[in-house]
Design a protein around this motif. Sequence first.
Motif, PDB file in Angstrom:
ATOM      1  N   MET A 114       0.866  -1.182   0.000  1.00 42.32           N
ATOM      2  CA  MET A 114       0.000   0.000   0.000  1.00 42.32           C
ATOM      3  C   MET A 114       0.896   1.223   0.000  1.00 42.32           C
ATOM      4  O   MET A 114       2.021   1.180   0.493  1.00 42.32           O
ATOM      5  CB  MET A 114      -0.895   0.036   1.246  1.00 42.32           C
ATOM      6  N   ARG A 115       0.350   2.314  -0.528  1.00 41.95           N
ATOM      7  CA  ARG A 115       1.107   3.572  -0.582  1.00 41.95           C
ATOM      8  C   ARG A 115       0.326   4.668   0.114  1.00 41.95           C
ATOM      9  O   ARG A 115      -0.889   4.776  -0.013  1.00 41.95           O
ATOM     10  CB  ARG A 115       1.344   3.955  -2.035  1.00 41.95           C
ATOM     11  N   SER A 116       1.063   5.503   0.840  1.00 40.58           N
ATOM     12  CA  SER A 116       0.512   6.691   1.489  1.00 40.58           C
ATOM     13  C   SER A 116       1.549   7.791   1.346  1.00 40.58           C
ATOM     14  O   SER A 116       2.609   7.747   1.979  1.00 40.58           O
ATOM     15  CB  SER A 116       0.229   6.419   2.968  1.00 40.58           C
ATOM     16  N   GLY A 117       1.276   8.762   0.482  1.00 41.95           N
ATOM     17  CA  GLY A 117       2.256   9.816   0.239  1.00 41.95           C
ATOM     18  C   GLY A 117       3.547   9.229  -0.294  1.00 41.95           C
ATOM     19  O   GLY A 117       3.551   8.491  -1.273  1.00 41.95           O
ATOM     20  N   ASP A 118       4.656   9.510   0.391  1.00 40.67           N
ATOM     21  CA  ASP A 118       5.964   8.999  -0.008  1.00 40.67           C
ATOM     22  C   ASP A 118       6.336   7.709   0.718  1.00 40.67           C
ATOM     23  O   ASP A 118       7.511   7.348   0.780  1.00 40.67           O
ATOM     24  CB  ASP A 118       7.044  10.056   0.272  1.00 40.67           C
ATOM     25  N   MET A 149       9.747   5.937  -0.200  1.00 34.24           N
ATOM     26  CA  MET A 149       9.846   5.567  -1.614  1.00 34.24           C
ATOM     27  C   MET A 149      11.307   5.347  -2.033  1.00 34.24           C
ATOM     28  O   MET A 149      11.574   4.578  -2.942  1.00 34.24           O
ATOM     29  CB  MET A 149       9.204   6.633  -2.501  1.00 34.24           C
ATOM     30  N   ASP A 150      12.250   6.007  -1.351  1.00 34.73           N
ATOM     31  CA  ASP A 150      13.661   5.832  -1.704  1.00 34.73           C
ATOM     32  C   ASP A 150      14.254   4.549  -1.115  1.00 34.73           C
ATOM     33  O   ASP A 150      15.428   4.260  -1.293  1.00 34.73           O
ATOM     34  CB  ASP A 150      14.481   7.046  -1.280  1.00 34.73           C
ATOM     35  N   GLY A 151      13.432   3.767  -0.392  1.00 31.00           N
ATOM     36  CA  GLY A 151      13.884   2.504   0.176  1.00 31.00           C
ATOM     37  C   GLY A 151      14.336   2.586   1.618  1.00 31.00           C
ATOM     38  O   GLY A 151      14.611   1.568   2.246  1.00 31.00           O
ATOM     39  N   THR A 152      14.410   3.793   2.173  1.00 31.60           N
ATOM     40  CA  THR A 152      14.816   3.968   3.558  1.00 31.60           C
ATOM     41  C   THR A 152      13.761   3.367   4.481  1.00 31.60           C
ATOM     42  O   THR A 152      12.585   3.715   4.387  1.00 31.60           O
ATOM     43  CB  THR A 152      14.980   5.463   3.902  1.00 31.60           C
ATOM     44  N   LEU A 153      14.176   2.458   5.366  1.00 32.92           N
ATOM     45  CA  LEU A 153      13.245   1.822   6.291  1.00 32.92           C
ATOM     46  C   LEU A 153      12.743   2.836   7.308  1.00 32.92           C
ATOM     47  O   LEU A 153      13.525   3.503   7.979  1.00 32.92           O
ATOM     48  CB  LEU A 153      13.926   0.652   7.013  1.00 32.92           C
ATOM     49  N   GLU A 154      11.444   2.963   7.403  1.00 32.81           N
ATOM     50  CA  GLU A 154      10.813   3.837   8.387  1.00 32.81           C
ATOM     51  C   GLU A 154      10.570   3.062   9.683  1.00 32.81           C
ATOM     52  O   GLU A 154      10.936   3.502  10.741  1.00 32.81           O
ATOM     53  CB  GLU A 154       9.494   4.385   7.829  1.00 32.81           C
TER      54      GLU A 154
END
Length: 127
Positions: free
Chosen positions: A65-69, A93-98
């Motif tokens: 799922m996507r929400s913003g970036d 989106m850049d792959g950085t783990l949140e």
Amino acid sequence: MERNRRTAEDRARIENLAALDARTHRAKVSVPRGWEVVSHELYDVDPDAIEAGQELYLCEDQFQMRSGDYIADVGWYPDNDPSGAWRLVVHKMDGTLESSLATTRRLATLIDALANLPDYTSPPEVP
């Protein structure tokens, strides 16, 4: 003769997988506010009662799922291994783990975690 036996075995395997497919459905997921489904290959299977061939439903790329970036990503690890678990992570989106939000063998727990994802497009609420 050997070649015909393999072909018959392959046909039997395909027929068995087709029967499994008839009983195996995509899991129902409630999409939280601010999220949109990008891909959905998350199936309603019980890893503790897996049938021959169903391990194919336990793969790394199952749901996004996507929400913003941000992307919420669900996969089964290790891939196709019934002893593994589902993992839910959110990354930019850049792959950085949140954050890593869930690791579970229970589909209901995973679906609950997905349904309760925060809306990353809205600023956080300040108490």
